[in-house]
Design an enzyme around this catalytic site. Structure first.
Site, short mmCIF file in Angstrom:
data_model
loop_
_atom_site.label_atom_id
_atom_site.label_comp_id
_atom_site.label_asym_id
_atom_site.label_seq_id
_atom_site.Cartn_x
_atom_site.Cartn_y
_atom_site.Cartn_z
N TYR A 1 0.65 4.80 0.26
CA TYR A 1 -0.10 6.02 0.56
C TYR A 1 0.82 7.07 1.20
O TYR A 1 1.00 8.15 0.68
CB TYR A 1 -1.23 5.73 1.56
CG TYR A 1 -2.47 5.07 1.00
CD1 TYR A 1 -2.48 4.47 -0.25
CD2 TYR A 1 -3.64 5.03 1.74
CE1 TYR A 1 -3.62 3.85 -0.74
CE2 TYR A 1 -4.79 4.43 1.25
CZ TYR A 1 -4.77 3.83 0.02
OH TYR A 1 -5.91 3.23 -0.45
N SER B 1 4.76 -1.01 4.11
CA SER B 1 5.00 -2.32 4.73
C SER B 1 5.27 -3.37 3.66
O SER B 1 4.53 -3.46 2.67
CB SER B 1 3.78 -2.76 5.54
OG SER B 1 3.56 -1.87 6.61
N GLN C 1 0.85 -1.20 0.00
CA GLN C 1 0.00 0.00 0.00
C GLN C 1 0.88 1.25 0.00
O GLN C 1 1.56 1.53 0.99
CB GLN C 1 -0.88 -0.01 1.26
CG GLN C 1 -1.77 1.19 1.42
CD GLN C 1 -2.36 1.28 2.84
OE1 GLN C 1 -1.85 0.65 3.76
NE2 GLN C 1 -3.41 2.05 2.99
N ASN D 1 -3.60 7.67 17.06
CA ASN D 1 -4.59 7.84 18.13
C ASN D 1 -5.00 9.29 18.32
O ASN D 1 -6.13 9.58 18.71
CB ASN D 1 -4.06 7.22 19.42
CG ASN D 1 -4.18 5.70 19.37
OD1 ASN D 1 -4.25 5.12 18.28
ND2 ASN D 1 -4.21 5.05 20.51
N GLU D 2 -4.07 10.21 18.03
CA GLU D 2 -4.46 11.63 18.13
C GLU D 2 -5.55 11.93 17.10
O GLU D 2 -6.51 12.65 17.39
CB GLU D 2 -3.25 12.54 17.90
CG GLU D 2 -2.23 12.56 19.03
CD GLU D 2 -1.31 11.33 19.03
OE1 GLU D 2 -1.34 10.55 18.06
OE2 GLU D 2 -0.58 11.16 20.02
N GLU E 1 -13.46 -2.46 8.07
CA GLU E 1 -12.15 -2.87 8.58
C GLU E 1 -11.79 -2.19 9.89
O GLU E 1 -10.93 -2.66 10.61
CB GLU E 1 -11.03 -2.54 7.56
CG GLU E 1 -11.16 -3.21 6.23
CD GLU E 1 -12.22 -2.54 5.38
OE1 GLU E 1 -12.48 -1.34 5.58
OE2 GLU E 1 -12.80 -3.23 4.54
C1 LIG Z 1 4.01 -0.34 11.46
C2 LIG Z 1 3.53 0.64 10.42
C3 LIG Z 1 3.19 0.20 9.17
C4 LIG Z 1 2.76 1.11 8.20
N1 LIG Z 1 2.46 0.65 6.93
C5 LIG Z 1 2.09 1.52 5.97
C6 LIG Z 1 1.84 1.07 4.63
O1 LIG Z 1 1.94 -0.12 4.33
N2 LIG Z 1 1.51 1.98 3.70
C7 LIG Z 1 1.38 3.32 3.99
O2 LIG Z 1 1.05 4.09 3.10
N3 LIG Z 1 1.64 3.79 5.24
C8 LIG Z 1 1.99 2.92 6.24
N4 LIG Z 1 2.26 3.38 7.51
C9 LIG Z 1 2.27 4.82 7.76
C10 LIG Z 1 1.12 5.32 8.62
O3 LIG Z 1 -0.06 5.33 7.90
C11 LIG Z 1 1.54 6.71 9.13
O4 LIG Z 1 2.64 6.54 10.01
C12 LIG Z 1 0.42 7.42 9.86
O5 LIG Z 1 -0.60 7.79 8.97
C13 LIG Z 1 0.94 8.70 10.59
O6 LIG Z 1 1.59 9.52 9.70
P1 LIG Z 1 3.07 10.08 9.96
O7 LIG Z 1 3.93 8.91 10.36
O8 LIG Z 1 3.47 10.87 8.79
O9 LIG Z 1 2.94 10.99 11.24
P2 LIG Z 1 2.43 12.48 11.25
O10 LIG Z 1 1.14 12.59 10.50
O11 LIG Z 1 3.54 13.39 10.86
O12 LIG Z 1 2.12 12.67 12.78
C14 LIG Z 1 3.15 12.89 13.77
C15 LIG Z 1 2.46 13.06 15.12
O13 LIG Z 1 1.60 14.21 15.09
C16 LIG Z 1 0.26 13.85 15.41
N5 LIG Z 1 -0.67 14.62 14.60
C17 LIG Z 1 -0.64 14.78 13.25
N6 LIG Z 1 -1.69 15.54 12.83
C18 LIG Z 1 -2.40 15.84 13.94
C19 LIG Z 1 -3.61 16.57 14.18
N7 LIG Z 1 -4.28 17.15 13.17
N8 LIG Z 1 -4.06 16.68 15.45
C20 LIG Z 1 -3.38 16.09 16.49
N9 LIG Z 1 -2.23 15.39 16.33
C21 LIG Z 1 -1.76 15.26 15.08
C22 LIG Z 1 0.17 12.37 15.08
O14 LIG Z 1 -0.85 11.73 15.82
C23 LIG Z 1 1.54 11.89 15.47
O15 LIG Z 1 1.62 11.66 16.86
C24 LIG Z 1 2.68 2.49 8.51
C25 LIG Z 1 3.04 2.94 9.79
C26 LIG Z 1 3.46 2.03 10.73
C27 LIG Z 1 3.84 2.55 12.09
#
Ligand SMILES: Cc1cc2nc3c(=O)[nH]c(=O)nc-3n(C[C@H](O)[C@H](O)[C@H](O)COP(=O)(O)OP(=O)(O)OC[C@H]3O[C@@H](n4cnc5c(N)ncnc54)[C@H](O)[C@@H]3O)c2cc1C
Length: 383
Positions: A126, A159, A124, A367-368, A242
């Site tokens: 994204y 992933s 995936q 979770n946020e 899901e």
């Molecule tokens: C084990 C694992 C597997 C994954 N696999 C995939 C995959 O296969 N394909 C894929 O596309 N992605 C994947 N992801 C990515 C995942 O979808 C993102 O990590 C997730 O959407 C968070 O985005 P970010 O890491 O850019 O954090 P950010 O969006 O930069 O967030 C950083 C911090 O800020 C907080 N935050 C951000 N915006 C807000 C808001 N508006 N209000 C309050 N708090 C906020 C977040 O909660 C977080 O604590 C995976 C992640 C993990 C950990």
């Protein structure tokens, strides 16, 4: 072809359970890491030979055609053995249903049988370095040239990208439109020239995900799913049913059993502080089980889950983390050691569950973000 839905839920669950008990590979049971494709391929092919690879797809596409209640039972039985996400899940749980709903006949004919046969493994694409929670900010671009899209940019946290033969990807196809409106949903072959993978090592030392770079990568225009610039709607269609899986009690239950084993091995139950904490965590898990059952009933009735289901993910993942933290503390010095350690008469891995619990509050919508959903859409607080 068998009509599974004609069976009672209990009878169905029993049949699935017997098969898993008899055939699930013992060396994969409750792995302390997420399994790679090489780990689970044989098991997947066994499921596939049985016609059980896609419990959630309709029968006419080679699935089991299960109703909500039976699908939940299938996933729950599978979770009793296989912890964490398997590399075949993006194809089965995400892409398959989307192609069935939005794909062309040619896309369905090309991709669905290959997923079932284990020939195509999908990942995936994204998230990007600056587009995770704010996914609509994604910048990876696809420009139409003749009958091909040319893709440039980068995806991250993909992933099992190293194991995948194909990727479904969200790309920007229109820069001047509003953020959500210029995005398309495209399929691509991971062997295409111009793709580079940079595996990312997680805190346990495993390379479970990658950053993926695209340098003039070409994908056939006929592999665009839905209409150009409507990828956002398609991606959102994935987030229905899901969402209940993210709140499954299986991980916390597994972690609680590990905490109990550590407590017993080290005689900790004599300590009232430990006993109190264990009792509290046990009640937290019991609360989770009954809340999950409430949402499972909604699914079984065939109704849609509301935004309040976000609380299930919060409770499941944060309970999981609390239990694994208590386990590390109960293990004392051994909590700092990786792998199985000797505790009294037992050999137990106390640190892996702790590390496995860390990302659970991030993936599937952090979770946020779940709290924001509850605040805005359930409590009606100002955004
Ligand atoms: C084990 C694992 C597997 C994954 N696999 C995939 C995959 O296969 N394909 C894929 O596309 N992605 C994947 N992801 C990515 C995942 O979808 C993102 O990590 C997730 O959407 C968070 O985005 P970010 O890491 O850019 O954090 P950010 O969006 O930069 O967030 C950083 C911090 O800020 C907080 N935050 C951000 N915006 C807000 C808001 N508006 N209000 C309050 N708090 C906020 C977040 O909660 C977080 O604590 C995976 C992640 C993990 C950990």
């Amino acid at each position: 072809m068998k009509d599974w839905n004609a069976l009672s839920d209990e009878n169905f669950r029993q049949q699935i359970r017997s098969f898993f008990e008899a055939h699930f590979p013992k060396h994969l049971t409750h792995l302390s890491r997420y399994p790679r494709w090489a780990d689970v391929k044989e098991w997947y092919l066994k499921l596939s030979a049985q016609g059980w690879a896609a419990p959630n797809w309709p029968k006419e596409h080679g699935g089991m055609g299960l109703d909500g209640g039976k699908l939940l039972a299938f996933v729950e039985e599978q979770e009793r053995w296989l912890m964490g996400r398997a590399p075949y899940e993006p194809g089965i749980m995400m892409l398959g249903p989307l192609l069935i709903q939005f794909g062309t006949e040619q896309q369905k004919r090309t991709f669905l049988p290959a997923i079932l046969a284990g020939e195509h493994v999908w990942c995936q694409g994204y998230s990007e370095p600056n587009a995770g929670s704010d996914l609509a900010n994604l910048k990876t671009e696809a420009v139409l040239e003749g009958d091909e899209y040319v893709i440039n940019g980068s995806k991250i946290w993909t992933s099992f990208a190293q194991d995948a033969t194909h990727m479904f990807i969200l790309v920007r196809t229109e820069k001047s439109a509003k953020k959500q409106e210029g995005i398309s949903f495209l399929l691509l072959d991971m062997k295409s020239p111009g793709i580079t993978l940079r595996p990312i090592r997680n805190i346990l030392g495993y390379e479970n995900f990658c950053q993926v770079f695209f340098d003039n990568v070409r994908a056939p225009a006929r592999w665009l799913v839905g209409k150009p610039n409507q990828g956002w709607t398609i991606a959102k269609a994935m987030l229905g049913f899901e969402r209940i899986f993210l709140g499954s009690p299986k991980h916390p239950q597994f972690a609680l059993r590990r905490l109990e084993a550590v407590g017993r091995a080290l005689g900790r139950f004599k300590d009232p502080v430990f006993a109190d904490r264990f009792a509290q965590l046990r009640m937290d898990v019991a609360d989770l089980v009954s809340t999950y059952a409430r949402y499972a009933d909604i699914v079984k009735r065939g109704e849609l889950l509301g935004p309040d289901v976000s609380l299930l993910k919060l409770w499941a993942t944060e309970t999981f983390q609390r239990i694994t933290e208590a386990t590390l503390e109960a293990a004392d010095d051994a909590g700092g050691l990786a792998g199985e350690v000797s505790l009294g008469d037992a050999a137990l891995d106390v640190s892996s569950p702790f590390y496995t619990a860390r990302p659970a509050t991030i993936y599937g919508g952090s979770n946020e973000i779940q709290r924001n959903i509850l605040a805005k859409n359930v409590l009606g607080l100002p955004g």
